[in-house]
Design a protein around this motif. Sequence first.
Motif, PDB file in Angstrom:
ATOM      1  N   VAL A  44      20.281  33.944   4.714  1.00  0.00           N
ATOM      2  CA  VAL A  44      20.243  35.403   4.701  1.00  0.00           C
ATOM      3  C   VAL A  44      18.810  35.844   4.440  1.00  0.00           C
ATOM      4  O   VAL A  44      17.974  35.071   3.979  1.00  0.00           O
ATOM      5  CB  VAL A  44      21.183  35.985   3.626  1.00  0.00           C
ATOM      6  N   THR A  45      18.539  37.103   4.731  1.00  0.00           N
ATOM      7  CA  THR A  45      17.206  37.675   4.522  1.00  0.00           C
ATOM      8  C   THR A  45      17.325  38.943   3.695  1.00  0.00           C
ATOM      9  O   THR A  45      18.188  39.784   3.964  1.00  0.00           O
ATOM     10  CB  THR A  45      16.550  37.992   5.870  1.00  0.00           C
ATOM     11  N   PHE A  46      16.464  39.054   2.688  1.00  0.00           N
ATOM     12  CA  PHE A  46      16.361  40.323   1.965  1.00  0.00           C
ATOM     13  C   PHE A  46      15.383  41.202   2.724  1.00  0.00           C
ATOM     14  O   PHE A  46      14.185  40.925   2.774  1.00  0.00           O
ATOM     15  CB  PHE A  46      15.866  40.116   0.533  1.00  0.00           C
ATOM     16  N   LEU A  47      15.914  42.246   3.344  1.00  0.00           N
ATOM     17  CA  LEU A  47      15.081  43.207   4.073  1.00  0.00           C
ATOM     18  C   LEU A  47      14.745  44.349   3.126  1.00  0.00           C
ATOM     19  O   LEU A  47      15.641  45.083   2.682  1.00  0.00           O
ATOM     20  CB  LEU A  47      15.815  43.726   5.303  1.00  0.00           C
ATOM     21  N   SER A  48      13.468  44.493   2.803  1.00  0.00           N
ATOM     22  CA  SER A  48      13.044  45.575   1.917  1.00  0.00           C
ATOM     23  C   SER A  48      13.285  46.914   2.595  1.00  0.00           C
ATOM     24  O   SER A  48      13.497  46.997   3.813  1.00  0.00           O
ATOM     25  CB  SER A  48      11.567  45.424   1.566  1.00  0.00           C
ATOM     26  N   ASP A  49      13.230  47.975   1.809  1.00  0.00           N
ATOM     27  CA  ASP A  49      13.467  49.307   2.344  1.00  0.00           C
ATOM     28  C   ASP A  49      12.466  49.649   3.450  1.00  0.00           C
ATOM     29  O   ASP A  49      12.816  50.252   4.465  1.00  0.00           O
ATOM     30  CB  ASP A  49      13.382  50.331   1.212  1.00  0.00           C
ATOM     31  N   SER A  50      11.200  49.232   3.271  1.00  0.00           N
ATOM     32  CA  SER A  50      10.195  49.520   4.299  1.00  0.00           C
ATOM     33  C   SER A  50      10.456  48.722   5.573  1.00  0.00           C
ATOM     34  O   SER A  50      10.238  49.223   6.685  1.00  0.00           O
ATOM     35  CB  SER A  50       8.790  49.220   3.771  1.00  0.00           C
ATOM     36  N   SER A  51      10.940  47.474   5.444  1.00  0.00           N
ATOM     37  CA  SER A  51      11.281  46.676   6.628  1.00  0.00           C
ATOM     38  C   SER A  51      12.456  47.293   7.376  1.00  0.00           C
ATOM     39  O   SER A  51      12.468  47.339   8.612  1.00  0.00           O
ATOM     40  CB  SER A  51      11.615  45.236   6.226  1.00  0.00           C
ATOM     41  N   LEU A  52      13.446  47.772   6.637  1.00  0.00           N
ATOM     42  CA  LEU A  52      14.588  48.435   7.269  1.00  0.00           C
ATOM     43  C   LEU A  52      14.137  49.684   8.027  1.00  0.00           C
ATOM     44  O   LEU A  52      14.608  49.960   9.133  1.00  0.00           O
ATOM     45  CB  LEU A  52      15.625  48.807   6.212  1.00  0.00           C
ATOM     46  N   PHE A  53      13.210  50.421   7.445  1.00  0.00           N
ATOM     47  CA  PHE A  53      12.691  51.626   8.100  1.00  0.00           C
ATOM     48  C   PHE A  53      11.962  51.266   9.397  1.00  0.00           C
ATOM     49  O   PHE A  53      12.142  51.915  10.437  1.00  0.00           O
ATOM     50  CB  PHE A  53      11.759  52.374   7.152  1.00  0.00           C
ATOM     51  N   TYR A  54      11.155  50.197   9.353  1.00  0.00           N
ATOM     52  CA  TYR A  54      10.409  49.781  10.538  1.00  0.00           C
ATOM     53  C   TYR A  54      11.362  49.321  11.648  1.00  0.00           C
ATOM     54  O   TYR A  54      11.200  49.706  12.816  1.00  0.00           O
ATOM     55  CB  TYR A  54       9.452  48.646  10.177  1.00  0.00           C
ATOM     56  N   LEU A  55      12.366  48.512  11.284  1.00  0.00           N
ATOM     57  CA  LEU A  55      13.323  48.032  12.279  1.00  0.00           C
ATOM     58  C   LEU A  55      14.158  49.190  12.833  1.00  0.00           C
ATOM     59  O   LEU A  55      14.510  49.186  14.016  1.00  0.00           O
ATOM     60  CB  LEU A  55      14.231  46.969  11.658  1.00  0.00           C
ATOM     61  N   SER A  56      14.457  50.171  11.990  1.00  0.00           N
ATOM     62  CA  SER A  56      15.222  51.340  12.456  1.00  0.00           C
ATOM     63  C   SER A  56      14.489  52.058  13.584  1.00  0.00           C
ATOM     64  O   SER A  56      15.107  52.548  14.536  1.00  0.00           O
ATOM     65  CB  SER A  56      15.477  52.310  11.301  1.00  0.00           C
ATOM     66  N   LYS A  57      13.159  52.136  13.477  1.00  0.00           N
ATOM     67  CA  LYS A  57      12.377  52.793  14.538  1.00  0.00           C
ATOM     68  C   LYS A  57      12.454  51.991  15.841  1.00  0.00           C
ATOM     69  O   LYS A  57      12.517  52.578  16.929  1.00  0.00           O
ATOM     70  CB  LYS A  57      10.926  52.942  14.093  1.00  0.00           C
ATOM     71  N   LEU A  58      12.454  50.649  15.733  1.00  0.00           N
ATOM     72  CA  LEU A  58      12.530  49.828  16.947  1.00  0.00           C
ATOM     73  C   LEU A  58      13.875  49.965  17.640  1.00  0.00           C
ATOM     74  O   LEU A  58      13.962  49.985  18.867  1.00  0.00           O
ATOM     75  CB  LEU A  58      12.292  48.349  16.591  1.00  0.00           C
ATOM     76  N   PHE A  59      14.939  50.033  16.822  1.00  0.00           N
ATOM     77  CA  PHE A  59      16.288  50.113  17.386  1.00  0.00           C
ATOM     78  C   PHE A  59      16.735  51.556  17.633  1.00  0.00           C
ATOM     79  O   PHE A  59      17.815  51.786  18.148  1.00  0.00           O
ATOM     80  CB  PHE A  59      17.289  49.427  16.450  1.00  0.00           C
ATOM     81  N   LYS A  60      15.879  52.505  17.190  1.00  0.00           N
ATOM     82  CA  LYS A  60      16.196  53.930  17.332  1.00  0.00           C
ATOM     83  C   LYS A  60      17.538  54.260  16.674  1.00  0.00           C
ATOM     84  O   LYS A  60      18.374  55.003  17.219  1.00  0.00           O
ATOM     85  CB  LYS A  60      16.184  54.341  18.809  1.00  0.00           C
ATOM     86  N   LYS A  61      17.734  53.670  15.482  1.00  0.00           N
ATOM     87  CA  LYS A  61      18.923  53.944  14.675  1.00  0.00           C
ATOM     88  C   LYS A  61      18.475  54.313  13.271  1.00  0.00           C
ATOM     89  O   LYS A  61      17.543  53.730  12.738  1.00  0.00           O
ATOM     90  CB  LYS A  61      19.850  52.724  14.613  1.00  0.00           C
ATOM     91  N   THR A  62      19.176  55.276  12.678  1.00  0.00           N
ATOM     92  CA  THR A  62      18.738  55.745  11.358  1.00  0.00           C
ATOM     93  C   THR A  62      19.264  54.897  10.218  1.00  0.00           C
ATOM     94  O   THR A  62      18.692  54.896   9.135  1.00  0.00           O
ATOM     95  CB  THR A  62      19.203  57.203  11.134  1.00  0.00           C
ATOM     96  N   ASN A  63      20.343  54.164  10.435  1.00  0.00           N
ATOM     97  CA  ASN A  63      20.960  53.408   9.339  1.00  0.00           C
ATOM     98  C   ASN A  63      21.270  51.997   9.813  1.00  0.00           C
ATOM     99  O   ASN A  63      22.418  51.650  10.079  1.00  0.00           O
ATOM    100  CB  ASN A  63      22.220  54.116   8.856  1.00  0.00           C
ATOM    101  N   ILE A  64      20.242  51.188   9.908  1.00  0.00           N
ATOM    102  CA  ILE A  64      20.380  49.858  10.495  1.00  0.00           C
ATOM    103  C   ILE A  64      21.025  48.870   9.514  1.00  0.00           C
ATOM    104  O   ILE A  64      20.827  48.970   8.298  1.00  0.00           O
ATOM    105  CB  ILE A  64      18.996  49.351  10.963  1.00  0.00           C
TER     106      ILE A  64
END
Length: 380
Positions: A44-64
């Motif tokens: 498993v991976t601990f995705l920090s809040d900033s990483s989740l925000f960055y990935l959300s922009k790539l996937f164009k989803k607000t709650n990844i």
Amino acid sequence: MMYDLMIYGSGLSSKVLALALSSEGFKILIIRDKPTDLERSNLVTFLSDSSLFYLSKLFKKTNIFSESEDIHEVLCEHINHRKKSKLEFKDDDGKRLGRIVPNIIINEMLEKEISRRTEYISFLDNPGVTPSLHSNGVKCLDKNQIEYVASLLIYSSSKIKKDLLGNIEFVGKRLDQQALSISVNVERFKKFVAYQLFTDEGPLALLPIENNDASIVWSLKNESNILNLSKTELENYLNNLLSDYVSNINIKNHQKYKLNFSYAKKLFYHRCVIIGNIAHNIHPIAGQGFNLSIKDISNLVSCFQKYKKIGIDIGSEQVLEEFSNKRKFDNFAFSFGTLAMENIFSNQNKIIRGLTGKSFRFLNKVPLMKQYFIDKATDR
């Protein structure tokens, strides 16, 4: 065939980078260097809040990765000859610290999104292909002698190829440890909390995923008897060790991974730049490995955007040196910081272990310092 960039490697970092670059209009060829085992991994991976925000922009989803539970608190416990010292990390404003997501879920989502971007992302499934670096670009031939050309090679494989990495120096250390990665069902006493225990045997993380699903990652010396316990014996051991936090631990499966440390002193050579584990293969004690890679990716893409706009070759030394220098301090601090933490917390010296416990009690009395560590880990 012409591309803007080639990516050598088939792990999570390669796929995130390809998506980030494709979002900016770059055309990418991913060379799969080996069959991926992500489909079978229980990591498993601990995705920090900033990483989740960055990935959300790539996937164009607000709650990844919303299926995974928000983590609002990390409780650390240091066990010293049956004495326990506790240290709690939680944001003063109640903000989420991150989410814990199985690697297999991250990979599935990345693959699905990549399949929608075939206009920009292509794959070359040939582990035998080795790109060659030239003064004006990168080239490779497939088995049918078709030539592929790009301005730059991004290397994200775990294998070190000296002909591509040239004079990049690596600092390495054999840790003589294995990570025991255990998928479990548990009954928890508290939600939204992850646990990090520093035991006599080695650091153990209890990481809630969703509902009763959780992961336990335990770093153990190669000679530890715990590595040889049967499933039933290991369940009994964990139920006793973690009885303050969870009950009824049932092991679904467990896997072993060798642990090593390596750090690259710079991140480029000629027209080749490195990201991912090959740049900083760190101890899992702080759960920051993939978050570091996402920071690398964010900075690299920003550099490319900046210089592409003004017509400068993104494969030039000026661009790659700027990226390498920007990431040098952060990667150094986290890489050697986690190594130092592991050395301290695994030390069997009674005096050192006693001082470590006292440091926990001291930090609990200094909220500003704890908030500083939270901000650094979540890149706020």
